[in-house]
Structures are given as structure tokens and as C-alpha cells.
Enzyme design. Structure first.
Site, PDB file in Angstrom:
ATOM      1  N   GLU A 181      28.976 110.643 -14.540  1.00  0.00           N
ATOM      2  CA  GLU A 181      28.937 110.513 -13.070  1.00  0.00           C
ATOM      3  C   GLU A 181      30.325 110.579 -12.430  1.00  0.00           C
ATOM      4  O   GLU A 181      30.449 110.957 -11.271  1.00  0.00           O
ATOM      5  CB  GLU A 181      28.207 109.221 -12.658  1.00  0.00           C
ATOM      6  N   GLY A 231      28.729 110.500 -26.287  1.00  0.00           N
ATOM      7  CA  GLY A 231      29.157 109.318 -25.530  1.00  0.00           C
ATOM      8  C   GLY A 231      29.283 108.126 -26.456  1.00  0.00           C
ATOM      9  O   GLY A 231      29.464 108.287 -27.674  1.00  0.00           O
ATOM     10  N   GLY A 232      29.154 106.945 -25.896  1.00  0.00           N
ATOM     11  CA  GLY A 232      29.378 105.718 -26.658  1.00  0.00           C
ATOM     12  C   GLY A 232      28.193 105.335 -27.540  1.00  0.00           C
ATOM     13  O   GLY A 232      27.053 105.760 -27.311  1.00  0.00           O
ATOM     14  N   THR A 235      25.144 103.429 -25.776  1.00  0.00           N
ATOM     15  CA  THR A 235      24.286 104.346 -25.023  1.00  0.00           C
ATOM     16  C   THR A 235      23.511 105.237 -25.998  1.00  0.00           C
ATOM     17  O   THR A 235      22.324 105.525 -25.777  1.00  0.00           O
ATOM     18  CB  THR A 235      25.130 105.242 -24.082  1.00  0.00           C
ATOM     19  N   GLY A 236      24.166 105.671 -27.050  1.00  0.00           N
ATOM     20  CA  GLY A 236      23.508 106.524 -28.048  1.00  0.00           C
ATOM     21  C   GLY A 236      22.286 105.843 -28.643  1.00  0.00           C
ATOM     22  O   GLY A 236      21.235 106.464 -28.820  1.00  0.00           O
ATOM     23  N   GLU A 253      26.591 112.536 -30.715  1.00  0.00           N
ATOM     24  CA  GLU A 253      28.026 112.569 -31.030  1.00  0.00           C
ATOM     25  C   GLU A 253      28.614 111.309 -30.414  1.00  0.00           C
ATOM     26  O   GLU A 253      28.780 111.235 -29.195  1.00  0.00           O
ATOM     27  CB  GLU A 253      28.690 113.803 -30.393  1.00  0.00           C
ATOM     28  N   GLU A 387      35.908 100.257 -31.270  1.00  0.00           N
ATOM     29  CA  GLU A 387      36.572 101.430 -30.705  1.00  0.00           C
ATOM     30  C   GLU A 387      37.154 100.989 -29.355  1.00  0.00           C
ATOM     31  O   GLU A 387      36.416 100.692 -28.424  1.00  0.00           O
ATOM     32  CB  GLU A 387      35.554 102.550 -30.475  1.00  0.00           C
TER      33      GLU A 387
HETATM   34  P1  NAD Z   1      28.907 106.487 -22.165  1.00  0.00           P
HETATM   35  O1  NAD Z   1      28.037 106.311 -23.340  1.00  0.00           O
HETATM   36  O2  NAD Z   1      29.155 105.346 -21.274  1.00  0.00           O
HETATM   37  O3  NAD Z   1      28.358 107.645 -21.213  1.00  0.00           O
HETATM   38  C1  NAD Z   1      28.109 108.947 -21.688  1.00  0.00           C
HETATM   39  C2  NAD Z   1      27.043 109.576 -20.817  1.00  0.00           C
HETATM   40  O4  NAD Z   1      25.821 108.855 -20.983  1.00  0.00           O
HETATM   41  C3  NAD Z   1      27.347 109.568 -19.323  1.00  0.00           C
HETATM   42  O5  NAD Z   1      26.914 110.782 -18.761  1.00  0.00           O
HETATM   43  C4  NAD Z   1      26.484 108.420 -18.817  1.00  0.00           C
HETATM   44  O6  NAD Z   1      26.149 108.531 -17.459  1.00  0.00           O
HETATM   45  C5  NAD Z   1      25.274 108.561 -19.700  1.00  0.00           C
HETATM   46  N1  NAD Z   1      24.416 107.376 -19.823  1.00  0.00           N
HETATM   47  C6  NAD Z   1      24.762 106.076 -19.727  1.00  0.00           C
HETATM   48  N2  NAD Z   1      23.669 105.287 -19.905  1.00  0.00           N
HETATM   49  C7  NAD Z   1      22.623 106.117 -20.120  1.00  0.00           C
HETATM   50  C8  NAD Z   1      21.227 105.911 -20.371  1.00  0.00           C
HETATM   51  N3  NAD Z   1      20.693 104.699 -20.444  1.00  0.00           N
HETATM   52  N4  NAD Z   1      20.436 107.002 -20.538  1.00  0.00           N
HETATM   53  C9  NAD Z   1      20.949 108.241 -20.493  1.00  0.00           C
HETATM   54  N5  NAD Z   1      22.259 108.490 -20.235  1.00  0.00           N
HETATM   55  C10 NAD Z   1      23.093 107.439 -20.070  1.00  0.00           C
HETATM   56  O7  NAD Z   1      30.268 107.096 -22.748  1.00  0.00           O
HETATM   57  P2  NAD Z   1      31.600 107.402 -21.960  1.00  0.00           P
HETATM   58  O8  NAD Z   1      32.249 106.083 -21.668  1.00  0.00           O
HETATM   59  O9  NAD Z   1      31.344 108.361 -20.855  1.00  0.00           O
HETATM   60  O10 NAD Z   1      32.426 108.198 -23.081  1.00  0.00           O
HETATM   61  C11 NAD Z   1      33.203 107.578 -24.022  1.00  0.00           C
HETATM   62  C12 NAD Z   1      32.515 107.548 -25.363  1.00  0.00           C
HETATM   63  O11 NAD Z   1      32.158 108.866 -25.772  1.00  0.00           O
HETATM   64  C13 NAD Z   1      33.404 107.021 -26.448  1.00  0.00           C
HETATM   65  O12 NAD Z   1      32.705 106.119 -27.265  1.00  0.00           O
HETATM   66  C14 NAD Z   1      33.783 108.273 -27.232  1.00  0.00           C
HETATM   67  O13 NAD Z   1      34.150 108.023 -28.557  1.00  0.00           O
HETATM   68  C15 NAD Z   1      32.541 109.079 -27.127  1.00  0.00           C
HETATM   69  N6  NAD Z   1      32.804 110.512 -27.373  1.00  0.00           N
HETATM   70  C16 NAD Z   1      32.386 111.069 -28.559  1.00  0.00           C
HETATM   71  C17 NAD Z   1      32.673 112.409 -28.838  1.00  0.00           C
HETATM   72  C18 NAD Z   1      32.267 113.063 -30.150  1.00  0.00           C
HETATM   73  O14 NAD Z   1      32.415 114.276 -30.287  1.00  0.00           O
HETATM   74  N7  NAD Z   1      31.764 112.331 -31.116  1.00  0.00           N
HETATM   75  C19 NAD Z   1      33.355 113.161 -27.892  1.00  0.00           C
HETATM   76  C20 NAD Z   1      33.754 112.568 -26.695  1.00  0.00           C
HETATM   77  C21 NAD Z   1      33.464 111.225 -26.447  1.00  0.00           C
END
Ligand code: NAD
Length: 497
Positions: A181, A231-232, A235-236, A253, A387
Site C-alpha cells: 500500500e 513479504g513477511g 503475513t505469509g 517468498e 529478522e
Molecule cells: P508484509 O508481509 O507486511 O506485506 C507484504 C504484502 O502483504 C503487502 O502488500 C501487504 O499489504 C500484504 N498483506 C498484509 N497483510 C495481508 C493479509 N492479511 N492478506 C493479504 N495480504 C496482506 O511485508 P513487508 O513489510 O511489506 O515486506 C517486508 C518483508 O518481506 C520482509 O520480511 C522481507 O524479508 C520480505 N521479503 C522477502 C523477499 C524474498 O524474496 N524472499 C523479498 C522481499 C521482501
């Protein structure tokens, strides 16, 4: 006063505002300046986008195009991105606050990803299987999965999206992308390129907004076949749980706690320079950042002293500050999290060697956190376990090769890691024993679009890039064809009368 332009969602080939008229203002995290206003979608908007993607997929308008044409389309996308590189890089730098030069580097990587998947799009048509019967043609064909929901983070907004968009389109899928967002602009520029190049309506859709509202339907909706998330970890897990309800494919990822192991016989200058790069590149906002430094005890003091000395000299600044070597964090909330993470590490016994602050007066309007080194860390210190997702390196020491491996694998994550030594026997043994998805030997950070990327353990499920990164967006189907149909004889019938 003229009304400000609101950049809208892209659904079914149309630029449309949110159904409730909602919007969000985006600010540059380096100085708090306004970058733009974008529509903030509702769950209903996501639903419409999913259904548009479903219709386009079922129509076959993209899925049944010859793979070679889909590949050619991706190569055209790469050319367009190259032509508009400056504009894209600028937009990314403003949304994320990262240095323009880093955003330009991201663009090069994005272009390479499109070229890679463009070139291999028609390489995996399927295979013949020997059925043991000359009358039978048995073949396995790879078909697109269908509708892909893509959810991406804010650290490499368009790069992470491109690792999904390029293979998804190469394989013939339709998709709905929800970027983070806080960093929506380059996703909008990307669909503009896809649309300009003639991608049929409904194949690519972008919805913007909050994860829990706009992202959630992408993991729960029956009409989404695969949810691909970067993402994190927390959330994953939520996404995987939600996807289980409709048994959809899940690609994750997630984060990392990435070891950077330095043996005493490593090239000192290269190792210390790259340790800095591993931990502080892009303010440490890299999932594969080498934030867990593990140094052989005989050189630990000298190595860490030098690392600290160099970390002290790193200049923080905004995207267009030519003196700057690293940028801000993404938001005040994120800076609070990093601050809390460092404080808890210190409370648990780590020693703060450098950093641990928000920078000087000149950084007052941005969300900066200075490059930080914590030494005297133990395996149970939360700063070592979690992390931190910021510019923070923790230091642990080891004496033997076995100990180094044990420390490096002592994490629930398993994304990436590095080993530095001039002994190739050591580097070979250690790299084979590390339980992490990418291992660098005497280097840190380079990755190749031709090679798989992804995590062991809780760093994720599946692989992006490489060949597997395309296969993730396909599903295998077995077609067994009997060219000489015959009575099976399983249920013999009595002659009628
Ligand atoms: P995040 O998990 O907070 O958010 C990632 C995405 O998920 C955003 O678009 C967010 O709006 C969405 N989201 C949040 N809650 C959700 C839900 N309940 N349902 C569906 N979507 C939802 O992560 P972040 O803070 O944006 O990114 C940082 C994290 O991403 C770190 O942990 C980092 O290590 C990881 N990351 C991993 C890789 C990889 O290749 N493994 C690459 C980049 C970042």
C-alpha cells in the site's frame, strides 16, 4: 485551486476509481514530501478484478496464444521498460525513499527478468511418456495455472512484482496484483506498459490498498488458483492458512536471517567491504541481507573493529542526494519496530558498537536509522533470532568449521547466506551443508535471473526465477490417448438372448 489527480486502479482493461471513491496519499519516506494520490480499493474491487481475470483466462485470449508469441511480448515489455527506465526508477525512488542509483539497478534487474522469461517461454511444452503400448500416445502437457493473485512488499516493489508477472504471463495466466500500500506507483506504470503493448483486457489487473482488506480476497477467493506472495513470515502464514480453505496453490517468498560466515583465511579487505554491503545495502531492507555476521574468533576483534569504523562513515540521505550511500526505512512505524528490535537486543546482552540512532537534525523529516553493529551476541539473543529488517548487523564468533555451520543453520529461516575463505575445500563443504536457498562463496548479493531463488524452512515455499520460476505458474496434465480403441473385457457381457 485545481483538484489533484488521483491515480486509479486497473481492472478489466480500464482505469477505474475505487468503488467507494476512497484514496490514499503516498509520501516519500526520506523527507515526508507528497508523492501522489492513488485510489484505495475495496474488497469488492478486488472481487471484480478476480472475476475479470477469470473471464479473460477462460476465454483463452492470452492462455491459448502460442507460447512463442507470449515470449515475444515479454521481450517487447523489456524494451519498453528500458526506454522508460528513468521514469520508472524515479517513481520507485520516490515511493521507497531509496537512492535513485539503487532504483536504477532494480530496473536493470527487472528488465533482465522479463528477458529471461521471454526467452524461455516456449521451452517447456511437455514430454512424451512411454506407455508400454505402441497404440498409446501418453503425453504430459504444462498448462497455465489460471488466475494468479500476487501480493508484494515495499522494499523492491516492482522487482518482486516482476518476478511474478513475467513468468505468469509467459505461462499464459491472468493475474491480479496487489502491491504494498505504501509503494503503488511502479505497479501502475507497469500495467500501463502491458496495456500499451496490447495485452488483452482482464489479463493484468492491479488493485491498491490495505493487505487485510484488498489483499485478503486474493488468498481466499475460489476463483484464484494460485496465490503468490512475497513479504513477511507472519503475513505469509495468514495467507497460507486462508488459501488452504480452497486448496489453492501457494508460493511464498518470506524473510530471512542470513548468515555471513567469515573464516580467518578469507581475503580480509574483500570480506570486510562485502560484510558492509551485505548488511547495509538499501538500509538492510533486503530479504537476503547478511545481517548475521559469524566470524572466526582469531580475527573477530580486528574484523569487527574495521566493520564498525566503516559503518560510522556511511552517509544517509534521500533518493537524489548524490552524497548519500543509503536511504531511509519505509515509515515511522517501521522505524519504531527497528528501534525496539535493537533495544531488545541490547537488553539481552548485545553490545552496541555503532549506530542505534535516527541520524542527525538533517534527517528529522525522514524515517532514517543509522547503520548499526551489535557484537557479543549469543544464539538466544532476540536480535539474532528475529529478522530485524533494517540496517543492523549482529556479530557472533566461532572456532571450528562445524561450529560455523551449526550457528548458521540455527534459525527457522533459510533464505540465503555466504561463506568467505580462501580454502575451496572449506567453502565447498560449508556451502553444501548450509540449509539456505542461495549461498554466495566469497561474494554477497549477486543473483541471476537464470538461477532459482527461494527459501528453505520458514523462508518460503517454491522458487522464483530460473526454470522452476516458470514451472510454478504451470500445472501438469497427463493426456493418455489410445489410437486403437478396443473392448477392455473387464465387464464381459452375456450375449443378448
Ligand atoms: P508484509 O508481509 O507486511 O506485506 C507484504 C504484502 O502483504 C503487502 O502488500 C501487504 O499489504 C500484504 N498483506 C498484509 N497483510 C495481508 C493479509 N492479511 N492478506 C493479504 N495480504 C496482506 O511485508 P513487508 O513489510 O511489506 O515486506 C517486508 C518483508 O518481506 C520482509 O520480511 C522481507 O524479508 C520480505 N521479503 C522477502 C523477499 C524474498 O524474496 N524472499 C523479498 C522481499 C521482501
Amino acid at each position: 485551486m485545481t483538484a489533484k489527480t488521483v491515480q486509479t486502479l486497473f481492472i478489466d482493461g480500464q482505469w477505474v476509481p475505487a468503488s467507494n471513491g476512497g484514496s490514499r496519499t503516498i509520501y516519500c519516506p526520506a523527507d515526508g514530501s507528497e508523492v501522489g494520490i492513488v485510489s484505495e480499493a475495496t474488497a469488492e474491487d478486488t472481487e471484480r478484478a478476480i472475476l475479470a481475470a477469470r473471464r479473460s483466462f477462460e476465454s483463452g485470449v492470452w492462455a491459448r496464444r502460442p507460447a512463442v508469441e507470449r515470449g515475444d511480448f515479454l521481450l517487447q515489455v523489456a524494451d519498453k521498460l528500458k526506454a522508460r527506465k528513468d521514469e520508472f526508477a524515479r517513481a520507485e525512488a520516490l515511493d521507497t525513499g531509496k537512492r535513485l542509483v539503487e532504483a536504477e539497478g532494480d530496473m536493470d534487474d527487472i528488465i533482465s527478468a522479463f528477458r529471461h522469461f521471454g526467452k524461455i517461454a516456449d521451452h517447456y511444452p511437455g514430454r512424451l511418456v512411454d506407455a508400454g503400448d505402441p497404440a498409446v500416445i501418453s503425453r504430459v502437457v504444462y498448462e497455465p495455472v489460471g488466475v494468479v493473485g500476487m501480493i508484494t512488499p515495499w522494499n523492491f516493489p516492482l522487482l518482486q512484482a516482476s518476478w511474478k508477472i513475467a513468468p505468469a504471463l509467459a505461462a499464459g495466466n491472468s493475474f491480479v496484483l496487489k502491491p504494498a500500500e505504501l509503494t503503488p506507483h511502479t505497479a501502475l506504470l507497469m500495467v500501463e506498459v502491458l496495456d500499451d503493448l496490447g495485452l488483452p483486457a482482464g489479463v493484468a489487473n492491479v488493485v491498491l490498498g490495505d493487505g487485510g482488506v484488498v489483499g485478503a480476497p486474493l488468498s481466499s477467493h475460489k476463483e484464484v488458483d494460485l496465490v503468490s506472495f512475497t513479504g513477511g513470515l507472519v503475513t505469509g502464514r495468514t495467507i497460507a492458512r486462508s488459501a488452504a480453505e480452497t486448496v489453492k496453490d501457494v508460493a511464498l517468498e518470506l524473510g530471512g536471517k542470513n548468515p555471513n560466515i567469515i573464516f580467518a583465511d578469507a581475503d580480509f579487505e574483500a570480506a570486510v567491504d562485502n560484510a558492509l554491503n551485505a548488511g547495509f545495502l538499501d538500509s538492510g531492507l533486503v530479504c537476503s541481507a547478511g545481517t548475521r555476521l559469524i566470524v572466526q574468533d582469531s580475527i573477530a576483534e580486528k574484523f569487527v573493529d574495521e566493520l564498525v569504523r566503516r559503518a560510522e562513515n556511511i552517509v544517509m540521505g534521500g533518493p537524489f542526494d548524490e552524497q548519500a550511500q543509503t536511504g531511509p526505512l519505509i515509515s515511522a512505524e517501521h522505524r519504531d519496530k527497528v528501534t525496539d528490535y535493537v533495544n531488545r537486543g541490547i537488553e539481552a546482552g548485545a553490545r552496541l558498537r555503532v549506530g542505534g540512532n535516527w541520524g542527525g537534525e538533517e534527517h528529522r523529516d525522514g524515517y532514517f536509522y543509522s547503520p548499526t553493529v551489535l557484537d557479543q551476541c549469543t544464539a538466544t539473543n532476540p536480535a539474532v533470532i528475529e529478522e530485524g529488517f533494517g540496517p543492523v548487523i549482529t556479530v557472533e564468533t566461532f572456532s571450528t568449521e562445524e561450529e560455523a555451520i551449526q550457528i548458521a543453520n540455527d534459525t527457522d529461516y533459510g533464505l540465503a547466506g555466504a561463506v568467505w575463505s580462501s580454502d575451496s575445500g572449506v567453502t565447498n563443504r560449508v556451502s553444501r551443508k548450509l540449509r539456505h536457498g542461495t549461498i554466495w562463496v566469497n561474494d554477497y548479493h549477486p543473483y541471476l535471473p537464470q538461477a532459482e531463488w527461494g527459501g528453505f524452512k520458514q523462508s518460503g515455499i517454491g522458487r522464483e526465477l530460473g526454470v522452476t520460476g516458470l514451472e510454478e505458474y504451470t500445472v501438469a496434465k497427463h493426456i493418455y490417448e489410445n489410437t486403437e480403441p478396443a473392448v477392455s473385457g473387464w465387464f464381459p457381457q452375456k450375449d443378448a438372448n
